[in-house]
Write an enzyme that holds these catalytic residues in place. Structure first.
Site, mmCIF file in Angstrom:
data_model
loop_
_atom_site.group_PDB
_atom_site.id
_atom_site.type_symbol
_atom_site.label_atom_id
_atom_site.label_comp_id
_atom_site.label_asym_id
_atom_site.label_seq_id
_atom_site.Cartn_x
_atom_site.Cartn_y
_atom_site.Cartn_z
ATOM 1 N N ASN A 270 0.808 -1.229 0.000
ATOM 2 C CA ASN A 270 0.000 0.000 0.000
ATOM 3 C C ASN A 270 0.839 1.276 0.000
ATOM 4 O O ASN A 270 0.361 2.331 -0.394
ATOM 5 C CB ASN A 270 -1.006 0.006 1.163
ATOM 6 N N GLU B 41 4.624 -4.019 12.324
ATOM 7 C CA GLU B 41 3.884 -2.781 12.055
ATOM 8 C C GLU B 41 2.592 -3.212 11.376
ATOM 9 O O GLU B 41 2.585 -3.534 10.187
ATOM 10 C CB GLU B 41 4.702 -1.849 11.141
ATOM 11 N N CYS C 3 -2.697 2.434 6.599
ATOM 12 C CA CYS C 3 -2.787 1.901 7.962
ATOM 13 C C CYS C 3 -3.216 2.987 8.948
ATOM 14 O O CYS C 3 -3.983 2.739 9.870
ATOM 15 C CB CYS C 3 -1.457 1.289 8.383
HETATM 16 P P1 NAP Z 1 -0.663 -8.888 4.382
HETATM 17 O O1 NAP Z 1 -1.572 -9.773 3.635
HETATM 18 O O2 NAP Z 1 -0.349 -9.208 5.774
HETATM 19 O O3 NAP Z 1 0.685 -8.767 3.497
HETATM 20 C C1 NAP Z 1 1.784 -8.028 3.936
HETATM 21 C C2 NAP Z 1 3.046 -8.754 3.528
HETATM 22 O O4 NAP Z 1 3.112 -9.974 4.257
HETATM 23 C C3 NAP Z 1 3.077 -9.153 2.054
HETATM 24 O O5 NAP Z 1 4.393 -9.095 1.569
HETATM 25 C C4 NAP Z 1 2.601 -10.597 2.103
HETATM 26 O O6 NAP Z 1 2.992 -11.353 1.011
HETATM 27 C C5 NAP Z 1 3.291 -11.064 3.350
HETATM 28 N N1 NAP Z 1 2.746 -12.266 3.956
HETATM 29 C C6 NAP Z 1 1.454 -12.559 4.225
HETATM 30 N N2 NAP Z 1 1.363 -13.744 4.863
HETATM 31 C C7 NAP Z 1 2.623 -14.212 5.006
HETATM 32 C C8 NAP Z 1 3.176 -15.395 5.571
HETATM 33 N N3 NAP Z 1 2.432 -16.344 6.141
HETATM 34 N N4 NAP Z 1 4.521 -15.559 5.521
HETATM 35 C C9 NAP Z 1 5.307 -14.619 4.964
HETATM 36 N N5 NAP Z 1 4.825 -13.469 4.403
HETATM 37 C C10 NAP Z 1 3.501 -13.270 4.432
HETATM 38 O O7 NAP Z 1 -1.183 -7.398 4.402
HETATM 39 P P2 NAP Z 1 -2.195 -6.699 3.467
HETATM 40 O O8 NAP Z 1 -3.534 -6.997 3.996
HETATM 41 O O9 NAP Z 1 -1.925 -6.910 2.045
HETATM 42 O O10 NAP Z 1 -1.751 -5.194 3.831
HETATM 43 C C11 NAP Z 1 -2.520 -4.326 4.489
HETATM 44 C C12 NAP Z 1 -2.325 -4.382 5.996
HETATM 45 O O11 NAP Z 1 -1.065 -3.812 6.320
HETATM 46 C C13 NAP Z 1 -3.350 -3.540 6.694
HETATM 47 O O12 NAP Z 1 -3.769 -4.177 7.856
HETATM 48 C C14 NAP Z 1 -2.575 -2.265 7.038
HETATM 49 O O13 NAP Z 1 -3.132 -1.532 8.090
HETATM 50 C C15 NAP Z 1 -1.231 -2.827 7.334
HETATM 51 N N6 NAP Z 1 -0.182 -1.802 7.229
HETATM 52 C C16 NAP Z 1 0.433 -1.397 8.376
HETATM 53 C C17 NAP Z 1 1.398 -0.408 8.316
HETATM 54 C C18 NAP Z 1 2.099 0.063 9.562
HETATM 55 O O14 NAP Z 1 3.133 0.711 9.436
HETATM 56 N N7 NAP Z 1 1.609 -0.235 10.740
HETATM 57 C C19 NAP Z 1 1.733 0.155 7.094
HETATM 58 C C20 NAP Z 1 1.085 -0.292 5.954
HETATM 59 C C21 NAP Z 1 0.127 -1.286 6.028
HETATM 60 P P3 NAP Z 1 1.961 -11.687 -0.207
HETATM 61 O O15 NAP Z 1 1.587 -10.395 -0.823
HETATM 62 O O16 NAP Z 1 2.804 -12.530 -1.083
HETATM 63 O O17 NAP Z 1 0.813 -12.413 0.412
#
Ligand code: NAP
Length: 459
Positions: free
Chosen positions: A132, A229, A263
């Site tokens: 994102n 995060e 986020c």
């Molecule tokens: P996500 O599904 O958790 O994906 C984030 C990253 O984790 C991707 O590279 C994903 O790879 C990887 N991933 C997922 N499952 C994994 C596993 N079992 N093993 C290793 N890697 C894994 O997150 P999203 O839903 O796309 O992103 C949005 C979330 O991120 C929201 O909740 C948002 O609030 C949060 N966010 C937080 C921050 C902060 O700084 N706090 C900043 C930005 C976003 P793949 O794409 O290959 O699945």
């Protein structure tokens, strides 16, 4: 999971990327470890010069980076440009400040002699990052790691592989020693393999709480420090004495930027009853006037979500929220475009027990709550499993700050929406994660803190 570039505005599949092989992972671990060993002999000032060159190269390649990002995940070009600039600013800030911030810290002690804590590199950091903010999310852990002398292997999101590779190429082209930063199209199993490799000494993940729990559990089993995060349900608290011109100007975009996929977006508007009607009228007015379109067209004010799966998830969450009793205060008309658009929507009457009360919705969905006292506002703000950011609005900043101090999140901004700057620590509490990034915290989070106790004679 497949690494693919699919334009979420046209739905065109542009490119598929093959997974890395285990041999490639091993070769990368070797190079990253060698780069870590080499960095021990390199003066930190030299790395500062390289990091300034990185910032300059990012700015030089701005147009192509922005185009790739907007094409892959649908971010409006203006927003992508803004994200790219903060990315370059992070590199510049660490280049300018890391040496001073990493000086040994003296410790007063009654033990005879002089004590100081050295802040030293650990080794390779395995970084798992989301789509994102695909530039910022790489530089946020990389710049401090690089200045410290750590190296990084990046597993970026599967829907932004082109942006990940292009950014890492631009960073490396600027003179970063080979092995300091390598983007890899890793499977989840390979991420686990890397975490368990003894050369990897730290693990960082930005993303969902569910992914964070899995990756941090693996790091914990391998006894490696980790930072998480994660998501947020940030409160945007409008007090009775707020400057409503400011609030009304800022609130809609605090929710709709990046089509709601931030986020630290304002996910819950908590508004005092005396200003509630004015707030709602203004929010509805803004939501009704957005212009959906191609993220690459600068006149577009509302972009699609990043993928078909993201759209389906958000639509499902909206349905669930309504079934559980939420009222639709406003919904944008049907959008007659092919992309992954979700119509902006404003929900009220979201009560405890409604899934939308507790679960982050990563899309253009505003929840608005009317409250009758500051105590009620604070209680509601804190009644969330998440604790990332938040904002408080009051014409008296000291009044706002007193309320901010009572909100249980990693940051609260008074009279500004939650933001991020290189020098300001960034992180959450509760389900939003642990371990700050940026600022001095970002440097120390993966540093080996070593006490050296220097005495002239033994006791
Ligand atoms: P996500 O599904 O958790 O994906 C984030 C990253 O984790 C991707 O590279 C994903 O790879 C990887 N991933 C997922 N499952 C994994 C596993 N079992 N093993 C290793 N890697 C894994 O997150 P999203 O839903 O796309 O992103 C949005 C979330 O991120 C929201 O909740 C948002 O609030 C949060 N966010 C937080 C921050 C902060 O700084 N706090 C900043 C930005 C976003 P793949 O794409 O290959 O699945």
């Amino acid at each position: 999971m497949t690494y693919q570039t699919i334009n979420p505005y046209t739905n065109e599949l542009i490119k598929t990327y093959p997974f890395a092989t285990d041999d490639e992972l091993e070769a990368t671990l070797n190079k990253a470890h060698q780069a870590f060993e080499n960095a021990k002999k390199q003066p930190i000032a030299e790395r500062g010069k390289i990091l300034h060159a990185v910032a300059a190269n990012i700015r030089k390649h701005g147009d192509e980076l922005v185009r790739m990002c907007s094409t892959e995940m649908g971010k409006k070009v203006g927003e992508a440009k803004g994200e790219l600039e903060i990315t370059a600013m992070i590199a510049d800030w660490y280049a300018d400040n890391a040496e001073e911030l990493l000086k040994p810290t003296p410790v007063k002690t009654s033990f005879p002699g002089e004590a100081e804590v050295l802040h030293q590199a650990m080794g390779i950091v395995m970084a798992v990052e989301p789509w994102n903010a695909p530039f910022y999310q790489v530089m946020r852990p990389f710049a401090p790691a690089f200045m410290l002398g750590n190296t990084m292997i990046l597993k970026h999101a599967s829907n932004t592989p082109g942006t990940a590779q292009m950014l890492c190429d631009v960073i490396n082209e600027a003179g970063v020693p080979e092995g300091s930063l390598t983007n890899m199209f890793l499977t989840y199993d390979q991420v686990n393999k890397a975490i368990n490799d003894p050369r990897v000494r730290g693990v960082t993940l930005t993303g969902s709480a569910s992914a964070g729990a899995i990756v941090a559990a693996e790091a914990g089993k391998a006894i490696k420090p980790s930072t998480l995060e994660l998501g947020g349900m940030d409160p945007f608290v409008v007090l009775a004495d707020a400057n409503m011109d400011d609030v009304n100007k800022v609130a809609p975009d605090a929710r709709l930027q990046n089509a709601g996929q931030i986020c630290i977006a304002a996910k819950r508007f908590i508004v005092m009853d005396s200003v509630y009607d004015e707030f709602m009228d203004s929010l509805i007015d803004y939501f009704s006037k957005v212009k959906p379109g191609d993220p690459l067209d600068p006149s577009t004010t509302f972009a699609p979500l990043c993928t078909k799966a993201a759209k389906e998830k958000v639509l499902g969450q909206i349905d669930e929220a309504i079934k559980a009793g939420a009222t639709v205060a406003y919904q944008y008309p049907e959008i007659d475009l092919p992309g992954q658009f979700v119509r902006p929507i404003i929900l009220t009457d979201v009560k405890p027990g409604n899934p939308a009360y507790d679960n982050e919705i990563f899309g253009p969905v505003a929840l608005v709550f009317k409250v009758h006292s500051e105590e009620e506002a604070i209680e509601l703000a804190n009644d969330s499993p998440y604790g990332l950011g938040g904002s408080v609005w009051s014409a008296d900043p000291d009044h706002g700050a007193r309320v901010a101090a009572q909100i249980d999140t990693g940051s609260v901004y008074v009279n500004n929406t939650t933001s991020s700057m290189p020098e300001l620590p960034f992180g959450g509490v509760k389900t939003s994660g642990y371990g700050n990034e940026l600022g001095r915290d970002g440097l120390l989070v993966f540093s080996a803190e070593k006490l050296v106790m220097k005495s002239a004679r033994s006791l």
